[in-house]
Design a protein around this motif. Structure first.
Motif, mmCIF file in Angstrom:
data_model
loop_
_atom_site.group_PDB
_atom_site.id
_atom_site.type_symbol
_atom_site.label_atom_id
_atom_site.label_comp_id
_atom_site.label_asym_id
_atom_site.label_seq_id
_atom_site.Cartn_x
_atom_site.Cartn_y
_atom_site.Cartn_z
ATOM 1 N N PHE A 10 0.809 -1.213 0.000
ATOM 2 C CA PHE A 10 0.000 0.000 0.000
ATOM 3 C C PHE A 10 0.845 1.267 0.000
ATOM 4 O O PHE A 10 0.313 2.367 0.111
ATOM 5 N N THR A 11 2.162 1.140 -0.105
ATOM 6 C CA THR A 11 3.051 2.298 0.001
ATOM 7 C C THR A 11 2.702 3.383 -1.005
ATOM 8 O O THR A 11 2.776 4.584 -0.691
ATOM 9 N N TYR A 16 -1.465 9.819 -1.633
ATOM 10 C CA TYR A 16 -2.853 10.272 -1.515
ATOM 11 C C TYR A 16 -3.305 10.390 -0.058
ATOM 12 O O TYR A 16 -4.486 10.609 0.206
ATOM 13 N N GLY A 17 -2.367 10.222 0.880
ATOM 14 C CA GLY A 17 -2.690 10.432 2.281
ATOM 15 C C GLY A 17 -2.772 9.189 3.148
ATOM 16 O O GLY A 17 -3.096 9.270 4.330
ATOM 17 N N TRP A 18 -2.438 8.014 2.584
ATOM 18 C CA TRP A 18 -2.518 6.773 3.362
ATOM 19 C C TRP A 18 -1.444 6.775 4.450
ATOM 20 O O TRP A 18 -0.320 7.217 4.243
ATOM 21 N N VAL A 49 -11.757 5.546 -8.411
ATOM 22 C CA VAL A 49 -10.962 5.235 -7.226
ATOM 23 C C VAL A 49 -9.521 4.987 -7.646
ATOM 24 O O VAL A 49 -9.258 4.319 -8.649
ATOM 25 N N VAL A 50 -8.585 5.544 -6.876
ATOM 26 C CA VAL A 50 -7.174 5.275 -7.122
ATOM 27 C C VAL A 50 -6.751 4.138 -6.197
ATOM 28 O O VAL A 50 -7.058 4.129 -5.001
ATOM 29 N N GLU A 55 4.069 -3.176 -8.277
ATOM 30 C CA GLU A 55 5.315 -2.495 -8.620
ATOM 31 C C GLU A 55 5.091 -1.297 -9.531
ATOM 32 O O GLU A 55 5.976 -0.470 -9.695
ATOM 33 N N HIS A 56 3.919 -1.208 -10.106
ATOM 34 C CA HIS A 56 3.644 -0.124 -11.054
ATOM 35 C C HIS A 56 3.132 1.142 -10.371
ATOM 36 O O HIS A 56 2.859 2.138 -11.039
ATOM 37 N N GLY A 57 2.965 1.110 -9.060
ATOM 38 C CA GLY A 57 2.552 2.312 -8.356
ATOM 39 C C GLY A 57 1.054 2.375 -8.137
ATOM 40 O O GLY A 57 0.508 1.670 -7.296
ATOM 41 N N LEU A 58 0.364 3.193 -8.919
ATOM 42 C CA LEU A 58 -1.064 3.428 -8.730
ATOM 43 C C LEU A 58 -1.826 3.222 -10.028
ATOM 44 O O LEU A 58 -1.265 3.338 -11.116
ATOM 45 N N LYS A 59 -3.114 2.937 -9.877
ATOM 46 C CA LYS A 59 -3.989 2.846 -11.038
ATOM 47 C C LYS A 59 -5.347 3.397 -10.654
ATOM 48 O O LYS A 59 -5.716 3.448 -9.475
#
Length: 373
Positions: A10-11, A16-18, A49-50, A55-59
């Motif tokens: 979840f890094t 986004y504030g996690w 929703v993000v 390994e690709h980061g975010l979607k």
């Protein structure tokens, strides 16, 4: 989870504030194989929703919100919510649960049902944009600030379009007087004045941008993002008011870290359960009231009233006291429409005041007059 750090999968959501507290809230959903995400836009039963993407980061995915649908308007999924998402059901991604909200920005709607409307969730800073190219409405500013304090977020007042004013300093002083303890920044997105200071205040946190149409919110958003993301339209020449350029609440990542929620222009900003916010916004009057001779002083004509003394010596303006009284009445009325017991108490108080008024009227007429038959 090690030493309070965010688990590796979840890094990417930290942008986004996690944080680790959200990880604790999500633990029960992780056991169900769900994925954490943050809503960046809501539209007709669906939301964007993000999500973390390995390994690709975010979607970004388009998800259904049917499972979290509720008739309670204060619990409807909204921009800024953290959610648990099922990524692979037969009908496509779906939001299965909302995580607990830390803050909620709510206003009263014009509905006869006296409903609250959630404008944004999990906000750290409420940026109140006010154009000083038009006449500064201090009463409206006090209303926005009260709602911001009530939400649990820290308010920040941004006076926009400073390039259209010869000397914005007096207007900034007036705004500070209407918002004790709140930082006030003077900004011109056209010239860049004040934009770095706003960007610094927004860094690494979640902010929501609020204000009327024509306040320059979209222009400021574009300046903070460093690119043209939000459409901008000119204000009307006839009355100086803006058009509703932004029509949805969009959560956007900032280049310096943090995210900002841009909102449509707000015509009506009704209070909703704003007792704490009003106390904070009018802390100067609350402090004066604490020095009155009588603890239940109404600040009308009582002897030893510190509020009336402040009016006489000019340290408190009639405009500000009138605004305070008006917002207190409005907040009490909204509460009464959703609380039957409180509504009954207010009606009894009105009847008592009405009876007292009739008695005073009769006294002024010489003890009343008798009917002649």
């Amino acid at each position: 989870m090690t030493n309070g750090s965010v688990p590796q999968p979840f890094t990417a959501l930290t942008a986004y504030g996690w944080d680790s507290a959200h990880d604790i809230d999500f633990a029960v959903h992780a056991e169900r194989g769900l994925t954490p995400g943050r809503i960046v836009r809501v539209d007709r039963g669906l939301c964007d929703v993000v999500l973390p993407d390995g390994e690709h980061g975010l979607k970004a995915v388009r998800a259904d919100t049917e499972d979290v649908f509720t008739r309670d308007p204060l619990r409807i999924a909204c921009t800024g919510d953290w959610v648990a998402v099922d990524e692979a059901p037969a009908g496509g991604p779906a939001v299965r649960a909302l995580l607990p909200r830390r803050t909620t920005f709510v206003r009263s709607t014009s509905s006869k049902r006296s409903e609250g409307q959630v404008l944004a969730a999990n906000v750290d800073l409420a940026v109140i944009a006010v154009s000083i190219a038009a006449e500064l409405d201090l009463g409206r500013l006090e209303r926005f600030v009260s709602l911001a304090w009530t939400s649990g977020a820290q308010p920040l007042v941004v006076l926009t379009k400073a390039d259209l004013v010869d000397d914005p300093a007096p207007l900034a002083d007036d705004a500070r007087g209407a918002a004790p303890g709140v930082e006030v920044l003077v900004v011109s997105a056209a010239t860049g004045e004040g934009v770095p200071e706003v960007a610094q205040a927004l860094g690494g946190i979640t902010s929501v941008l609020l204000g009327q149409s024509g306040a320059g919110k979209s222009t400021l958003t574009n300046a903070l993002l460093g690119r043209e993301v939000q459409e901008v339209q000119a204000i009307r020449d006839s009355d100086g008011k803006g058009r509703h350029t932004t029509t949805t609440r969009d959560l956007l990542p900032l280049p310096g870290g943090g995210v900002i929620i841009d909102t449509p222009g707000l015509r009506g900003v009704g209070l909703w359960d704003a007792d704490a916010g009003l106390t904070q916004t009018f802390s100067d009057i609350e402090a004066l009231a604490g020095a009155c001779r009588f603890h239940d002083c109404s600040h009308d004509s009582e002897p030893g009233c510190a509020v009336l003394a402040a009016l006489e010596d000019g340290t408190l303006t009639h405009r500000r006291l009138d605004s305070y009284r008006k917002l207190l009445r409005e907040n009490a009325w909204i509460a009464s429409r959703t609380d039957a017991r409180l509504r009954a108490e207010i009606r009894r108080e009105w009847k008592t005041r009405s009876a007292a008024g009739r008695e005073m009227y009769e006294r002024k007429r010489g003890g009343g007059h008798r009917k002649v038959y």
